[in-house]
Design a protein around this motif. Sequence first.
Motif, PDB file in Angstrom:
ATOM      1  N   THR A  43      81.804  46.908 -30.843  1.00 29.37           N
ATOM      2  CA  THR A  43      81.372  45.897 -29.880  1.00 29.37           C
ATOM      3  C   THR A  43      82.597  45.119 -29.436  1.00 29.37           C
ATOM      4  OG1 THR A  43      79.192  45.674 -30.904  1.00 29.37           O
ATOM      5  CG2 THR A  43      79.914  43.889 -29.485  1.00 29.37           C
ATOM      6  N   ARG A  44      82.744  44.940 -28.127  1.00 26.91           N
ATOM      7  CA  ARG A  44      83.911  44.229 -27.585  1.00 26.91           C
ATOM      8  C   ARG A  44      83.430  43.209 -26.561  1.00 26.91           C
ATOM      9  NH1 ARG A  44      89.399  45.960 -27.355  1.00 26.91           N
ATOM     10  NH2 ARG A  44      90.621  44.147 -26.717  1.00 26.91           N
ATOM     11  N   VAL A  45      83.912  41.965 -26.702  1.00 26.46           N
ATOM     12  CA  VAL A  45      83.599  40.897 -25.757  1.00 26.46           C
ATOM     13  C   VAL A  45      84.886  40.531 -25.034  1.00 26.46           C
ATOM     14  CG1 VAL A  45      82.754  38.545 -25.457  1.00 26.46           C
ATOM     15  CG2 VAL A  45      81.724  40.029 -27.194  1.00 26.46           C
ATOM     16  N   ILE A  46      84.865  40.601 -23.699  1.00 29.38           N
ATOM     17  CA  ILE A  46      86.051  40.334 -22.888  1.00 29.38           C
ATOM     18  C   ILE A  46      85.741  39.173 -21.944  1.00 29.38           C
ATOM     19  CG2 ILE A  46      87.648  41.259 -21.173  1.00 29.38           C
ATOM     20  CD1 ILE A  46      86.801  44.073 -22.276  1.00 29.38           C
ATOM     21  N   VAL A  47      86.492  38.095 -22.075  1.00 25.10           N
ATOM     22  CA  VAL A  47      86.368  36.952 -21.169  1.00 25.10           C
ATOM     23  C   VAL A  47      87.672  36.846 -20.393  1.00 25.10           C
ATOM     24  CG1 VAL A  47      86.006  34.468 -20.940  1.00 25.10           C
ATOM     25  CG2 VAL A  47      84.770  35.758 -22.709  1.00 25.10           C
ATOM     26  N   THR A  69      79.195  54.879 -30.603  1.00 20.77           N
ATOM     27  CA  THR A  69      78.589  53.901 -29.694  1.00 20.77           C
ATOM     28  C   THR A  69      79.575  52.776 -29.426  1.00 20.77           C
ATOM     29  OG1 THR A  69      76.354  54.330 -30.534  1.00 20.77           O
ATOM     30  CG2 THR A  69      76.701  52.259 -29.384  1.00 20.77           C
ATOM     31  N   ALA A  70      79.678  52.369 -28.161  1.00 22.98           N
ATOM     32  CA  ALA A  70      80.501  51.222 -27.798  1.00 22.98           C
ATOM     33  C   ALA A  70      79.711  50.321 -26.861  1.00 22.98           C
ATOM     34  CB  ALA A  70      81.801  51.657 -27.138  1.00 22.98           C
ATOM     35  N   THR A  71      79.746  49.027 -27.143  1.00 23.13           N
ATOM     36  CA  THR A  71      79.093  48.041 -26.299  1.00 23.13           C
ATOM     37  C   THR A  71      80.132  47.035 -25.837  1.00 23.13           C
ATOM     38  OG1 THR A  71      77.009  48.261 -27.523  1.00 23.13           O
ATOM     39  CG2 THR A  71      77.278  46.295 -26.168  1.00 23.13           C
ATOM     40  N   PHE A  72      80.281  46.907 -24.521  1.00 26.03           N
ATOM     41  CA  PHE A  72      81.224  45.967 -23.935  1.00 26.03           C
ATOM     42  C   PHE A  72      80.450  44.880 -23.192  1.00 26.03           C
ATOM     43  CE2 PHE A  72      84.348  48.828 -25.167  1.00 26.03           C
ATOM     44  CZ  PHE A  72      85.622  48.466 -24.744  1.00 26.03           C
ATOM     45  N   SER A 224      70.809  37.898 -19.008  1.00 25.85           N
ATOM     46  CA  SER A 224      70.448  39.143 -19.703  1.00 25.85           C
ATOM     47  C   SER A 224      71.657  39.992 -20.064  1.00 25.85           C
ATOM     48  CB  SER A 224      69.488  39.960 -18.834  1.00 25.85           C
ATOM     49  OG  SER A 224      70.107  40.330 -17.616  1.00 25.85           O
ATOM     50  N   VAL A 225      72.765  39.842 -19.339  1.00 25.35           N
ATOM     51  CA  VAL A 225      73.919  40.701 -19.623  1.00 25.35           C
ATOM     52  C   VAL A 225      74.591  40.335 -20.942  1.00 25.35           C
ATOM     53  CG1 VAL A 225      74.328  41.098 -17.170  1.00 25.35           C
ATOM     54  CG2 VAL A 225      75.596  39.296 -18.340  1.00 25.35           C
ATOM     55  N   PHE A 226      74.275  39.161 -21.481  1.00 26.96           N
ATOM     56  CA  PHE A 226      74.883  38.739 -22.744  1.00 26.96           C
ATOM     57  C   PHE A 226      73.901  38.778 -23.906  1.00 26.96           C
ATOM     58  CE2 PHE A 226      77.259  36.097 -19.504  1.00 26.96           C
ATOM     59  CZ  PHE A 226      78.322  36.975 -19.418  1.00 26.96           C
ATOM     60  N   ASP A 227      72.689  39.255 -23.665  1.00 27.00           N
ATOM     61  CA  ASP A 227      71.671  39.262 -24.718  1.00 27.00           C
ATOM     62  C   ASP A 227      72.072  40.091 -25.928  1.00 27.00           C
ATOM     63  OD1 ASP A 227      70.031  37.572 -23.360  1.00 27.00           O
ATOM     64  OD2 ASP A 227      68.680  39.113 -22.588  1.00 27.00           O
ATOM     65  N   GLY A 228      72.869  41.116 -25.710  1.00 26.55           N
ATOM     66  CA  GLY A 228      73.197  42.015 -26.802  1.00 26.55           C
ATOM     67  C   GLY A 228      74.339  41.559 -27.696  1.00 26.55           C
ATOM     68  N   ILE A 229      74.917  40.382 -27.426  1.00 27.28           N
ATOM     69  CA  ILE A 229      76.007  39.888 -28.272  1.00 27.28           C
ATOM     70  C   ILE A 229      75.407  39.354 -29.569  1.00 27.28           C
ATOM     71  CG2 ILE A 229      77.947  38.295 -28.469  1.00 27.28           C
ATOM     72  CD1 ILE A 229      78.195  38.292 -25.459  1.00 27.28           C
ATOM     73  N   GLN A 232      76.966  35.163 -33.112  1.00 30.11           N
ATOM     74  CA  GLN A 232      76.525  33.908 -32.516  1.00 30.11           C
ATOM     75  C   GLN A 232      77.678  33.099 -31.942  1.00 30.11           C
ATOM     76  OE1 GLN A 232      73.410  33.153 -32.036  1.00 30.11           O
ATOM     77  NE2 GLN A 232      73.740  31.116 -31.155  1.00 30.11           N
ATOM     78  N   VAL A 233      78.813  33.094 -32.639  1.00 29.18           N
ATOM     79  CA  VAL A 233      79.969  32.343 -32.163  1.00 29.18           C
ATOM     80  C   VAL A 233      80.475  32.921 -30.846  1.00 29.18           C
ATOM     81  CG1 VAL A 233      82.352  31.681 -32.677  1.00 29.18           C
ATOM     82  CG2 VAL A 233      80.620  31.619 -34.481  1.00 29.18           C
ATOM     83  N   GLU A 234      80.591  34.254 -30.786  1.00 31.10           N
ATOM     84  CA  GLU A 234      81.046  34.907 -29.559  1.00 31.10           C
ATOM     85  C   GLU A 234      80.076  34.644 -28.415  1.00 31.10           C
ATOM     86  OE1 GLU A 234      83.759  36.024 -28.695  1.00 31.10           O
ATOM     87  OE2 GLU A 234      84.552  37.658 -29.900  1.00 31.10           O
ATOM     88  N   ARG A 235      78.787  34.728 -28.709  1.00 26.51           N
ATOM     89  CA  ARG A 235      77.797  34.517 -27.661  1.00 26.51           C
ATOM     90  C   ARG A 235      77.874  33.096 -27.111  1.00 26.51           C
ATOM     91  NH1 ARG A 235      71.473  36.379 -27.662  1.00 26.51           N
ATOM     92  NH2 ARG A 235      70.896  35.383 -25.703  1.00 26.51           N
ATOM     93  N   GLU A 236      78.013  32.127 -27.984  1.00 31.84           N
ATOM     94  CA  GLU A 236      78.113  30.741 -27.527  1.00 31.84           C
ATOM     95  C   GLU A 236      79.378  30.522 -26.714  1.00 31.84           C
ATOM     96  OE1 GLU A 236      77.787  28.338 -31.001  1.00 31.84           O
ATOM     97  OE2 GLU A 236      75.622  28.663 -31.235  1.00 31.84           O
ATOM     98  N   ARG A 237      80.468  31.194 -27.112  1.00 34.81           N
ATOM     99  CA  ARG A 237      81.725  31.069 -26.356  1.00 34.81           C
ATOM    100  C   ARG A 237      81.569  31.621 -24.943  1.00 34.81           C
ATOM    101  NH1 ARG A 237      86.567  34.264 -25.534  1.00 34.81           N
ATOM    102  NH2 ARG A 237      85.604  36.047 -26.581  1.00 34.81           N
ATOM    103  N   VAL A 238      80.944  32.787 -24.827  1.00 32.72           N
ATOM    104  CA  VAL A 238      80.764  33.396 -23.512  1.00 32.72           C
ATOM    105  C   VAL A 238      79.812  32.560 -22.657  1.00 32.72           C
ATOM    106  CG1 VAL A 238      79.874  35.412 -22.305  1.00 32.72           C
ATOM    107  CG2 VAL A 238      81.263  35.720 -24.349  1.00 32.72           C
ATOM    108  N   GLU A 239      78.722  32.124 -23.242  1.00 33.86           N
ATOM    109  CA  GLU A 239      77.749  31.336 -22.484  1.00 33.86           C
ATOM    110  C   GLU A 239      78.343  30.009 -22.023  1.00 33.86           C
ATOM    111  OE1 GLU A 239      74.398  31.135 -25.096  1.00 33.86           O
ATOM    112  OE2 GLU A 239      73.561  33.046 -24.380  1.00 33.86           O
ATOM    113  N   ALA A 240      79.183  29.385 -22.857  1.00 36.87           N
ATOM    114  CA  ALA A 240      79.828  28.135 -22.461  1.00 36.87           C
ATOM    115  C   ALA A 240      80.794  28.364 -21.297  1.00 36.87           C
ATOM    116  CB  ALA A 240      80.566  27.529 -23.652  1.00 36.87           C
TER     117      ALA A 240
END
Length: 250
Positions: A43-47, A69-72, A224-229, A232-240
């Motif tokens: 899993t990779r989160v890119i901001v 499997t890879a989720t970006f 919806s594009v961030f639902d799969g993160i 929790q820390v990464e998700r909050e960072r992206v949503e912020a």
Amino acid sequence: MTALALPTRRDEAWRYADLAAVASVWPVPAAELIEVAAGESLTRVIVQDAALDAVAIRDFRVVLHAGATATFHVLNIGGKYGRVAIDVTCHEGSHFELGGAILGGGEQTLEIVTTLNHIQPNATSNQVVRSVLGGMATGSYLGKVAVARDAQKTDAGQSVKAMLLTRTATANAKPELEIFADDVKCAHGATVGELDAQALFYLASRGLPPAEAKALLLRAFIGSVFDGIEDQVERERVEAAAQAALERLL
């Protein structure tokens, strides 16, 4: 990506790019190589949130071995020109998932460019991209799915939607299928629209100020594009970061 020649409008993947901005940083570093071993998951989160006067080009080359499997998750909000490009090779039974958002205003040019190379059977991919654009911004998604002759039972989907906050903003959507196999399931769809006036009226009638009503609808549009993160820390960072970008647009 390493190239000697500067891209031109003839290069399909650079058709909507700010080529003057690209020239100012060319040549760019080689693509980051990411290999996912057979049966493994990544899993990779890119901001991409570079300064608004910067040029940011990020390239990734992803190789998914059998059953991998890879989720970006990609949030593209920064730079006068910001580009995130992902080239994926799918081996047998692998899966690639992309959730991407482009949020741009002013005179920004922001792009997400993907190439999915399905080269062996039974691989799947799904891409969901949402854009919100204001001012004179340009947001582009160019996504090519290439299915080789031996890649039977491929299942690939692309969903692209853009919301324009002004009539001077531009959204480009180019989902593309290149299929040489005959037993596949591939689909794509693209829409460009504006905020629903009736939904805004409804929220206003319930006492929400116009800016808050717009922000609420836009958060729902891209959420919806961030639902799969899962982190929790990464998700909050992206949503912020997304929330801050939306506030700038409104």
